[in-house]
Every structure is written in structure tokens, then in C-alpha cells.
Design an enzyme around this catalytic site. Structure first.
Site, PDB file in Angstrom:
ATOM      1  N   GLU A   1       0.819  -1.217   0.000  1.00 11.45           N
ATOM      2  CA  GLU A   1       0.000   0.000   0.000  1.00 11.45           C
ATOM      3  C   GLU A   1       0.850   1.264   0.000  1.00 11.45           C
ATOM      4  OE1 GLU A   1      -0.497  -2.563   1.997  1.00 11.45           O
ATOM      5  OE2 GLU A   1      -2.566  -3.249   1.757  1.00 11.45           O
TER       6      GLU A   1
ATOM      7  N   MET B   1      24.026   9.473   3.117  1.00 13.76           N
ATOM      8  CA  MET B   1      23.801  10.791   3.716  1.00 13.76           C
ATOM      9  C   MET B   1      23.935  10.727   5.235  1.00 13.76           C
ATOM     10  SD  MET B   1      23.448  13.854   2.861  1.00 13.76           S
ATOM     11  CE  MET B   1      22.597  14.370   1.381  1.00 13.76           C
TER      12      MET B   1
ATOM     13  N   PHE C   1     -11.869  -7.175  13.627  1.00 13.27           N
ATOM     14  CA  PHE C   1     -10.723  -7.574  12.811  1.00 13.27           C
ATOM     15  C   PHE C   1     -10.405  -6.485  11.785  1.00 13.27           C
ATOM     16  CE2 PHE C   1      -9.167  -9.774   8.925  1.00 13.27           C
ATOM     17  CZ  PHE C   1      -7.927 -10.147   9.422  1.00 13.27           C
ATOM     18  N   GLN C   2      -9.159  -6.085  11.722  1.00 10.78           N
ATOM     19  CA  GLN C   2      -8.667  -5.052  10.815  1.00 10.78           C
ATOM     20  C   GLN C   2      -9.382  -3.718  11.013  1.00 10.78           C
ATOM     21  OE1 GLN C   2      -8.430  -6.728   6.781  1.00 10.78           O
ATOM     22  NE2 GLN C   2      -6.365  -7.447   7.258  1.00 10.78           N
TER      23      GLN C   2
ATOM     24  N   LYS D   1     -17.685  -0.741   5.156  1.00  9.97           N
ATOM     25  CA  LYS D   1     -18.110  -1.718   4.146  1.00  9.97           C
ATOM     26  C   LYS D   1     -19.622  -1.661   3.910  1.00  9.97           C
ATOM     27  CE  LYS D   1     -17.419  -6.592   2.982  1.00  9.97           C
ATOM     28  NZ  LYS D   1     -16.844  -7.855   3.471  1.00  9.97           N
TER      29      LYS D   1
END
Lengths: 98, 550
Positions: B47, B461, B109-110, B159
Site C-alpha cells: 500500500e 547521507m 478484525f482489521q 463496508k
């Protein structure tokens, strides 16, 4: 410097969180907070008293550009509004101490 | 029509032709609706890659980048890409799935509070709580992302809202931009007086020039006034690299010439900049003799760090047109030209392959016309110093956030937005490893994107700052166990070769550019080479160090 802000905003989810988060991130400590949620008008009314060595414009301009803010009034300021560095530096006017 | 189908129709009405995303449980209704749509969905392999790809798509095209993710880890993985867009003012809309509304707050969940989590890194975030809210929220999301100073917007979408039925209704028209604020005539007169009174004026240009669609008026302003110009990282390309008034980048890794010109200037005309600390060094000693005219779309930026003698908030296009007056600053122009010839970015004298050699060669061979998508680190600064961009939209770089791993997925987004343009990801070995899974995305869609890895087998760096600021006490910067990058690329079906002989430099770059489809060139460079010049963090720009590499 201590000053107060009166804010009217849309009563969106997380609107209050965004106001408080912006206040903290920009370097202002909350002295007091009063919140009313007007269910009829779907308005969030916030009275905020904050303290910082930074000038109030630093917070006001940032809050003013948040989505959902309808009205913002800086009510009054207490104590010296000029940061110490601005008084001592030549040619350069700083808006907050570094 | 359900919520998911409405979203697809809305995306089409906004002109969205490409989405970047990764499916999962709570965003499935939207992915199901996408099956019947002409919108192209690009499946990235993480993602964060989706967010950076949408970011690169937006930066390189000027259109709004859109990415999708599911709830929980899918959504949290977007955060770095959103933060990058927030810091660099990139218009993006991120749509995240959320658990059904009855489950919100139940630790399902999630489930994660994405609305709360995204607040600090978005211009605005929305949670759709009822299906009736969906049209207005989507209207606002696209409007807010583009309006004024652009930025990312998040829409968190449970959802059940995606599956809920929305009454048929006319699709709203794309939101119109509000008229931009304008400075008053008195403010413009004051600015002109300051310009006319100045003997050593300098223009300090930033990313706001591109964001304000002001490239043409900016160039006209420079050509009419004849004032020399320096640029922040995000301003590079606002003038062509070979323009006689272009003094290049200032700041921490800016040239001595650019930094000195600012330190001596009596007027600083700041156009679309935010006085970032990487540019100003010690703020109290930045441009100490200069009065300041500050032009910016965002009033909150004016006076935030450096007080302006003349504040011009609003549309910089109109303001630049109003300020384009003829000046007589020939002596100052000559002094700046002379200083640039003496103290500009020079090609290092040492033998072997170095970052500056490589980037100069790449700039020459592509005539400054490729889209360069950088990662973050030494190579990023060498690109800024030595690649002569002809337009800022071609320079994709994580300026504000400095997010390693930006370059490869951003190049993917840029390539999809600009299919006919040469797109090159210039990466360091450290940065490349942060999102190298997106090689699979390049391979899957056979994007003709080129990848150039400058491999010094170290976090260069960080190593440089440890050398300069920590007495050479190197801590966790060794990457000498890097994988074989060519074998890695070939595993994804991408042809790759390594460059080791300095005499093959031009040949190897040409081979890279001529290879049809994707290709990778791995270049080994010395670990101990640093980026010069350098202003140490906290130092003033007049304390710039002009070291030399061994």
C-alpha cells in the site's frame, strides 16, 4: 502569551480532534477548553484559552485554514506579544524563537 | 445503485482514469464495482507503493492522484505516502475501507481509527457514517484536494456504506475552484517600490510556482526584471537550467554562489516558498540584509518563519504579472554571473565514477527532459545539483518529508500518467531496498521505466553527517551486504547491467535509455564520497563547508 479563541465549526467527526491537534503541533498549550455541540445547527462551538511564546497569528492562521471552520475570533491577548528574539535581532524579524 | 457503484461513477466524473491500490476485506465492494468500470486499476505490491505511485502520478501530471486500500494495515500503510503529499502539497484522494458501521469501536478484525490516524497528515479527512453523506463527502474530497494549496484527503468508507443503496440522483458536477484571494493595489504598489529601491534583489523560488500554475508568469517576471533567481529543491526547473539568471539551488547542499547571493541581497522576493530549515540554515542569519516580499497562496505561510515586509497572499500568477517591471541591476547581475562561474556546482576532479559525473552525463544525454523520480539521500542532492531540469514537473522528489522508498513507486505513477515520456528512477541502494517490491509492478505492466541505482554500499547521507558532525563515529550505515541488484531485477523480468569502468559511463547510460521496456543500471560508487558543499544542521548558510572528496 495567553489568549483566547472562539471557534465555530461544522460538527464533523474528528473536528474537535483536528482543532486540538493543530493547537498542540503548532506549539500552544491549552489552559482551558469549553465545548458545546449544537445538534440543531450541527455546530461545534469551542472556547479555547491557550498559552505559548509564539505569536497568536501562528495558531490563528493555521486553524483558519482547516476544513470545516466557520468562524474564528481571537478574543484577547495577555502579556507581551513580541517574542524576545524579535527585539534583539537586527535586520531579521523572527516570528518565533529558534 | 449502491455506494461502491456511486464511487466509481464519481471517480469517472472527476476524470480519474487510473487508480493505485491493493484489495482486502473491507474494500471488496468497491473492487467489485471496479470490474465493470473503464478505470484502470494498478495493483501495487504494497500500500505504501500505491500511495507513492498516486503521488508520482499527481506530481507529474497536475491531476489528482487516487489510491485505495482496505481497512487496518492496508490503510495504515498509506500513511507515509499521505504524509509526503501533505508536506509537498500534492493533490491526492485516498479511499480506505473500514469495518461496517455497527462494528466501529468494537476492536473488530482489521479495525483501526483511520480518521483519527490520518488527521495530522491530510488536509482533511472524512468518515462516511451514512450513505446519504457519500455524494457530498466525495464532492468535498476532490474539491479540497485541489483547492488553494493542494494536499491529500482521506475518505474512510465502512463496508456497509459501500453496499448500501443510494437513491438514483444526478451526479454532481466536479466542484469548481473558488476565486483566489488577491493582494490589494496598495500592497502591489508597496512591493514595486521595494523592488525599484533595491540594488541587490534576488528571487527565491519554490514549489508554489508549479502548484500555482505560474511557470510562464514566473519566467516572464524574471526576464522582465532581470533579477537573478535561486531555488529550493521543489523550485528547480522553474527556470531552464541554462537560463542566464538561474543560480540553482540554495540551502544545505546549495551552491556557494547561490547561498552567498542570498546572504548579500538587499531584497528577497520569495515566490511559493515556506522557508524550510533545509533552505534557510540558521534562520536568524538567513538573508540578514534583505527586506522580504513574500508571495504565496497560503496566508499561513506568510510570516510563519520570516516576517515579510510586503505580504502578497493569493494567486501568484496575477501578482507576478503585476510586479514584472523593468529594472537596472546590471552590476548585480554581473556579480551573480561571475560568482556562479566561480562558485557554482562543479564537476569533481577525481577519477572514477562519481554521482556528479553520472548525473551530469544523464542530464546531457536526456537534455534535461526526462522525468527524474528520486529517492532520498546523497543521490537526491546530486540530482538537484547536476541535472538541469527544464520544468519542475519533471523533478519528482520527496522534499518535505524526505521519504526513502519514494522514487520507484513514484516513477511508476509518473510513467502511467506520461506514457510517452522517458521516466527514470534515480535511487540509492538504501532507498531502493525500501520499496523494491514494486519491481513486480513494473514487470507486470511492462512499464518502460528506467532505474539507475547509485550503490555506495552505505546509507550515504547518514554516513556523511556522521563524518561531519559526529567525528566519523559511524553507526549502522553499512550496507555492504546488499543483494546483487542485477540478479534481483532479472528475477522480476527486468534486464539489468552493472557499470564499473568509468570509460563506459556514456555507453552504459545510452544502453539503459535505448533498452525497450524497463531496464536497470547498477552503478558502483565510492562509499566515502560526500555531497559538497554542505551547511551543517543548525549552522548559518554563510558557514557553508566546501569539502572535497578523496
Amino acid at each position: 502569551m495567553i489568549f483566547s479563541l472562539h471557534i465555530q465549526a461544522h460538527s464533523h467527526p474528528a473536528m474537535l480532534e483536528k482543532i486540538l491537534q493543530t493547537t498542540r503541533v503548532r506549539g500552544f498549550t491549552i489552559r482551558s477548553l469549553e465545548v458545546k455541540n449544537d445538534a440543531v445547527e450541527q455546530l461545534l462551538k469551542v472556547h479555547l484559552t491557550v498559552e505559548s511564546e509564539r505569536p497568536q497569528e501562528r495558531l490563528v492562521t493555521q486553524l483558519n485554514k482547516l476544513g470545516g471552520i466557520l468562524e474564528l475570533t481571537a478574543l484577547h491577548a495577555v502579556a507581551d506579544p513580541i517574542p524576545a528574539v524579535a527585539r534583539t535581532a537586527r535586520n531579521v524579524s523572527l516570528m518565533y524563537p529558534v | 445503485m449502491n455506494g461502491a457503484e456511486y464511487i466509481v461513477r464519481k471517480l469517472m466524473s472527476e476524470g480519474v482514469d487510473t487508480l493505485f491500490g491493493y484489495p482486502g476485506g473491507c474494500i471488496m465492494p468497491l473492487y467489485d464495482a471496479l470490474l465493470e468500470s473503464p478505470i484502470r486499476h494498478i495493483l501495487c505490491r504494497h500500500e505504501q507503493g500505491s500511495a507513492f505511485a498516486a503521488n508520482g502520478y499527481a506530481r507529474s501530471s497536475g491531476r489528482t492522484g487516487v489510491c485505495l486500500a482496505t481497512s487496518g494495515p492496508g490503510a495504515t500503510n498509506l500513511i507515509t505516502g499521505l504524509a509526503d503529499a501533505y508536506m509537498d502539497s500534492v493533490p491526492m484522494v485516498a479511499i480506505t475501507g473500514q469495518v461496517p458501521t455497527p462494528l466501529i469501536g468494537s476492536d473488530a478484525f482489521q479495525e483501526i481509527d483511520m480518521l483519527g490516524m490520518s488527521l495530522p497528515v491530510t488536509k482533511q479527512s472524512f468518515l462516511v457514517e451514512r450513505i446519504e453523506q457519500l455524494p457530498e463527502i466525495l464532492d468535498q474530497a476532490f474539491h479540497v484536494a485541489r483547492e488553494g494549496r493542494p494536499g491529500p484527503v482521506l475518505v474512510d468508507l465502512p463496508k456497509d456504506i459501500q453496499l448500501a443503496t443510494l437513491p438514483e440522483r444526478t451526479l454532481p458536477q466536479p466542484a469548481q475552484a473558488r476565486p483566489r484571494a488577491q493582494a490589494t493595489g496598495e500592497q502591489l504598489r508597496q512591493a514595486i517600490e521595494l523592488i525599484e529601491a533595491s540594488r541587490r534583489p534576488i528571487i527565491f523560488g519554490g514549489g508554489g510556482i508549479l502548484l500555482g500554475d505560474a511557470i510562464a508568469p514566473f519566467r516572464h517576471f524574471v526576464d522582465t526584471t532581470g533579477i537573478p533567481a535561486v531555488f529550493s529543491l521543489k523550485g528547480l526547473g522553474a527556470l531552464p537550467g541554462d537560463h542566464p539568471r538561474n543560480m540553482g539551488m540554495l540551502g544545505m547542499h546549495g551552491s556557494v554562489a547561490a547561498n552567498q547571493a542570498v546572504q548579500e541581497a538587499d531584497l528577497l522576493i520569495a515566490v511559493g516558498v515556506r522557508f524550510d530549515d533545509r533552505v534557510t540554515g540558521k534562520l536568524s542569519r538567513f538573508a540578514p540584509h534583505a527586506r522580504v516580499i513574500h508571495l504565496d497562496i497560503d496566508p499561513a505561510e506568510i510570516g510563519k518563519l520570516r516576517q515579510a515586509d510586503c505580504a502578497l497572499a493569493g494567486d501568484i500568477r496575477q501578482h507576478l504579472k503585476a510586479l514584472a517591471i523593468h529594472l537596472e541591476v546590471g552590476d548585480w547581475q554581473a556579480a551573480c554571473r561571475e560568482r556562479l562561474a566561480r562558485d557554482g556546482f562543479a564537476q569533481p576532479g577525481q577519477d572514477g565514477i562519481t554521482g556528479p559525473h553520472l548525473l551530469r552525463q544523464l542530464s546531457a544525454l536526456t537534455r534535461g527532459q526526462a522525468i527524474i523520480s528520486c529517492d532520498v539521500g546523497q543521490h537526491q542532492m546530486w540530482v538537484a545539483q547536476h541535472y538541469a531540469f527544464d520544468h519542475p514537473r519533471k523533478h519528482l522528489t520527496s522534499g518535505g518529508l524526505g521519504a526513502m522508498g519514494f522514487g520507484l513507486p513514484a516513477a511508476i505513477g509518473a510513467q502511467l500518467a506520461n506514457p510517452e515520456t522517458l521516466v527514470i528512477n534515480v535511487a540509492g541502494d538504501g532507498s531502493f531496498m525500501m520499496n523494491m517490491q514494486e519491481l513486480a509492478t513494473i514487470g507486470r505492466y511492462r512499464l518502460p521505466t528506467k532505474i539507475l541505482i547509485l550503490d555506495n554500499q552505505a546509507l550515504g547521507m547518514v554516513r556523511q553527517q556522521q563524518a561531519v558532525c559526529y567525528q566519523g563515529r559511524y553507526s549502522e550505515i553499512d550496507l555492504s551486504d546488499n543483494p546483487d541488484f542485477c540478479t534481483l531485477a532479472q528475477a522480476f523480468g527486468i534486464p539489468a547491467r552493472s557499470l564499473t569502468d568509468p570509460d563506459d559511463l556514456a555507453y552504459a547510460i545510452n544502453k539503459l535509455l535505448e533498452t525497450p521496456g524497463p531496464a536497470l543500471l547498477h552503478v558502483a560508487i565510492a562509499t566515502e564520497h560526500n555531497v559538497w558543499p554542505m551547511v551543517k544542521p543548525g549552522d548559518a548558510n554563510d558557514q557553508i563547508m566546501t569539502g572535497a572528496n578523496p
